[in-house]
Design a protein around this motif. Structure first.
Motif, short mmCIF file in Angstrom:
data_model
loop_
_atom_site.label_atom_id
_atom_site.label_comp_id
_atom_site.label_asym_id
_atom_site.label_seq_id
_atom_site.Cartn_x
_atom_site.Cartn_y
_atom_site.Cartn_z
N GLU A 151 0.82 -1.22 0.00
CA GLU A 151 0.00 0.00 0.00
C GLU A 151 0.85 1.27 0.00
OE1 GLU A 151 -3.36 2.00 -0.48
OE2 GLU A 151 -3.41 -0.18 -0.24
N LYS A 152 2.00 1.25 0.64
CA LYS A 152 2.83 2.45 0.78
C LYS A 152 3.23 3.06 -0.56
CE LYS A 152 5.77 5.11 3.33
NZ LYS A 152 5.65 6.42 2.72
N GLN A 155 0.28 4.96 -1.89
CA GLN A 155 0.07 6.20 -1.14
C GLN A 155 1.10 7.26 -1.52
OE1 GLN A 155 0.31 4.61 2.83
NE2 GLN A 155 -1.86 4.08 2.89
N ASP A 156 2.35 6.85 -1.66
CA ASP A 156 3.41 7.78 -2.06
C ASP A 156 3.15 8.34 -3.45
OD1 ASP A 156 4.65 7.27 0.36
OD2 ASP A 156 6.22 5.98 -0.50
#
Length: 165
Positions: A151-152, A155-156
């Protein structure tokens, strides 16, 4: 401030639409979902077979009219699932029908382990645009909705797109 429009096509599990909605949540942008005038069959294998044939011949299905005027946006994020190593035919229709001169295009795609050349094919159709922040998101290879990409990075990516505005 620049105006962002998110355009996506999503068929079976809504994976591409899921990423588009994450981008909308991060940016507050408008989101539209491409729909073909003649819907694809509900049966997965029938659609897979039809999709392969359409991709192989470069078919561009007619789309239902859009609720927005794309020319009124500065930045357009376009998302597609991978269909036979490239974009879905509905996205081919959309990208081929727009004037990209002076626009910024954010391309993103989802796949089930076979990314192919989707991003490169999308970018090739956006002549005159500045293409930024491409994203590939992988879901499980069984055609399901389990996201394999952490997920990171998504999001980034959404935050990086937000900085374009």
């Amino acid at each position: 401030m620049k105006k962002l429009l998110i355009v996506c096509y999503s068929w079976s599990n809504g994976n591409t639409e899921r990423i588009a909605k994450e981008l909308r949540a991060a940016t507050g942008a408008d989101l539209i979902k491409l729909e073909t005038l003649i819907p694809y069959p509900e049966d997965y294998q029938t659609t897979v077979d039809q999709g392969q044939e359409e991709v192989e011949r470069g078919y561009q299905p007619k789309l239902k009219p859009l609720d927005v005027e794309v020319s009124g946006y500065d930045v357009i994020a376009v998302g597609t699932p991978t269909w036979w190593y490239t974009m879905a035919p509905a996205v081919l229709t959309f990208l081929s029908s727009q004037d990209w001169t002076g626009k910024t295009v954010i391309s993103f795609m989802t796949n089930g382990e076979w990314p192919g050349h989707v991003i490169r094919d999308m970018e090739r159709l956006c002549k005159g645009a500045q293409v930024r922040h491409p994203l590939e998101v992988r879901f499980d290879s069984s055609g399901g909705d389990h996201m394999e990409t952490p997920e990171k990075p998504v999001q980034d990516w959404a935050e990086a797109v937000k900085q374009e505005l």
